[in-house]
Design a protein around this motif. Structure first.
Motif, mmCIF file in Angstrom:
data_model
loop_
_atom_site.group_PDB
_atom_site.id
_atom_site.type_symbol
_atom_site.label_atom_id
_atom_site.label_comp_id
_atom_site.label_asym_id
_atom_site.label_seq_id
_atom_site.Cartn_x
_atom_site.Cartn_y
_atom_site.Cartn_z
ATOM 1 N N ASP A 159 14.843 3.013 -0.123
ATOM 2 C CA ASP A 159 14.997 2.368 -1.429
ATOM 3 C C ASP A 159 13.636 1.950 -1.959
ATOM 4 O O ASP A 159 13.373 2.059 -3.166
ATOM 5 N N GLY A 160 12.780 1.492 -1.062
ATOM 6 C CA GLY A 160 11.423 1.153 -1.468
ATOM 7 C C GLY A 160 10.659 2.361 -1.972
ATOM 8 O O GLY A 160 9.898 2.267 -2.945
ATOM 9 N N VAL A 161 10.865 3.505 -1.329
ATOM 10 C CA VAL A 161 10.218 4.746 -1.775
ATOM 11 C C VAL A 161 10.749 5.152 -3.151
ATOM 12 O O VAL A 161 9.972 5.511 -4.048
ATOM 13 N N ALA A 162 12.061 5.087 -3.312
ATOM 14 C CA ALA A 162 12.675 5.496 -4.577
ATOM 15 C C ALA A 162 12.230 4.604 -5.730
ATOM 16 O O ALA A 162 12.026 5.083 -6.857
ATOM 17 N N ARG A 163 12.037 3.321 -5.445
ATOM 18 C CA ARG A 163 11.680 2.362 -6.500
ATOM 19 C C ARG A 163 10.183 2.059 -6.527
ATOM 20 O O ARG A 163 9.741 1.241 -7.332
ATOM 21 N N LYS A 164 9.434 2.720 -5.613
ATOM 22 C CA LYS A 164 7.980 2.519 -5.538
ATOM 23 C C LYS A 164 7.632 1.029 -5.414
ATOM 24 O O LYS A 164 6.783 0.495 -6.139
ATOM 25 N N LEU A 165 8.285 0.369 -4.467
ATOM 26 C CA LEU A 165 8.060 -1.060 -4.266
ATOM 27 C C LEU A 165 6.705 -1.323 -3.622
ATOM 28 O O LEU A 165 6.277 -0.613 -2.723
ATOM 29 N N ASP A 166 6.047 -2.350 -4.079
ATOM 30 C CA ASP A 166 4.722 -2.731 -3.588
ATOM 31 C C ASP A 166 4.878 -3.805 -2.514
ATOM 32 O O ASP A 166 5.439 -4.880 -2.778
ATOM 33 N N PRO A 167 4.389 -3.559 -1.292
ATOM 34 C CA PRO A 167 4.525 -4.562 -0.232
ATOM 35 C C PRO A 167 3.519 -5.702 -0.343
ATOM 36 O O PRO A 167 3.584 -6.654 0.437
ATOM 37 N N GLY A 168 2.598 -5.599 -1.291
ATOM 38 C CA GLY A 168 1.543 -6.597 -1.384
ATOM 39 C C GLY A 168 0.448 -6.324 -0.376
ATOM 40 O O GLY A 168 0.440 -5.304 0.314
ATOM 41 N N SER A 169 -0.472 -7.242 -0.270
ATOM 42 C CA SER A 169 -1.605 -7.069 0.644
ATOM 43 C C SER A 169 -1.203 -7.424 2.070
ATOM 44 O O SER A 169 -0.346 -8.292 2.281
ATOM 45 N N PRO A 170 -1.803 -6.756 3.061
ATOM 46 C CA PRO A 170 -1.516 -7.131 4.455
ATOM 47 C C PRO A 170 -1.984 -8.559 4.720
ATOM 48 O O PRO A 170 -2.999 -9.004 4.196
ATOM 49 N N ARG A 171 -1.223 -9.257 5.553
ATOM 50 C CA ARG A 171 -1.514 -10.661 5.826
ATOM 51 C C ARG A 171 -2.358 -10.809 7.087
ATOM 52 O O ARG A 171 -2.052 -10.212 8.115
ATOM 53 N N GLU A 172 -3.384 -11.625 7.001
ATOM 54 C CA GLU A 172 -4.188 -11.925 8.180
ATOM 55 C C GLU A 172 -3.631 -13.121 8.939
ATOM 56 O O GLU A 172 -3.822 -13.239 10.142
#
Length: 250
Positions: A159-172
């Motif tokens: 679903d994320g691929v289909a909607r091109k969802l952005d996961p945001g920046s990786p968290r440190e």
């Protein structure tokens, strides 16, 4: 392994381990947090990647030396994070499993991702033009049904691929971010699943209703066992009911 083969293998592994130990006079348990002195929580970290069906290449690998993952890989992670709370019923299906989600315990407590970070829900391994690039979802418990666990990941990620969802920046610092917190209990997870249009569409409303009813029955039996004890007590400590319910079953 392909997802279905991996799910079959997990079932065989659990059954064989328990049977072999039983023959030797032992009990092997895959309960997430046993109520035994000196024991600690254990999770089921599910490693995932997608393969291009035409070329066989790793679809998560970035061809850009400055990017951690391909765009498709990032969108897949975006889907996992977006639907993490609703998917919790499948990744963490027992009352006991939610007692593992504690900050600074190498178990996630919120929906975020990071590069080689063992505190994040999604741990990216590889990165930067690495052909072994894949993700590790650290949210699951060993008592999960592997078929439903893996199905929830495919449904969420695609679903994320289909909607091109952005996961945001990786968290440190995954325990000190503003990422959405994961459910703190099975009733909370059920509430998210009951509101999920995605899982109702992909799994069918009748199936979702069945899962929720079955889990609600489990919750009701648990609440009857704790009586008038305050929630801050039984939501953190492993109860005798959990030990009787899950230790030998799983």
């Amino acid at each position: 392994m392909p997802a279905l083969q991996a799910a079959d293998t997990m079932m065989i592994f659990r059954m064989a381990t328990k049977q072999i130990c039983r023959q030797q006079g032992y009990i092997a348990s895959f309960m997430c947090r046993p109520g035994l002195q000196g024991s600690s929580s254990n999770g089921w970290h599910l490693h995932q990647s997608l393969v291009d069906r035409s070329t066989g290449e790793n679809a998560f690998m970035s061809a850009n030396s400055k990017a951690l993952m391909s765009d498709l890989g990032q969108h897949f992670v975006g889907g996992l994070l977006k639907h993490a709370n609703a998917a919790s019923v499948f990744t963490t299906p027992t009352i006991n499993g939610y007692k593992r989600f504690r900050p600074y315990s190498l178990a996630p407590d919120r929906a975020g991702w990071g590069l080689e970070n063992r505190g994040a829900m999604i741990r990216l391994q590889g990165g930067y033009d690495d052909p072994t690039t894949h993700i590790e979802n650290r949210v699951g418990e060993p008592a999960a049904n592997p078929y439903l666990y893996m199905a929830s990941q495919l449904i969420s990620g695609l679903d994320g691929v289909a909607r091109k969802l952005d996961p945001g920046s990786p968290r440190e610092s995954p325990y000190a971010t503003e990422s959405p917190t994961l459910p703190k209990s099975l009733p909370e997870a059920i509430s998210y699943l009951s509101q999920s249009e995605l899982f109702s569409q992909k799994m069918g409303q009748q199936f979702i209703n069945f899962i929720i009813k079955m889990k609600q029955n489990e919750i009701n039996r648990f609440l009857q066992s704790v009586g008038d004890r305050p929630p801050e007590d039984y939501l953190k400590q492993v109860t005798n009911w959990e030990q009787r319910e899950y230790f030998e079953l799983f």
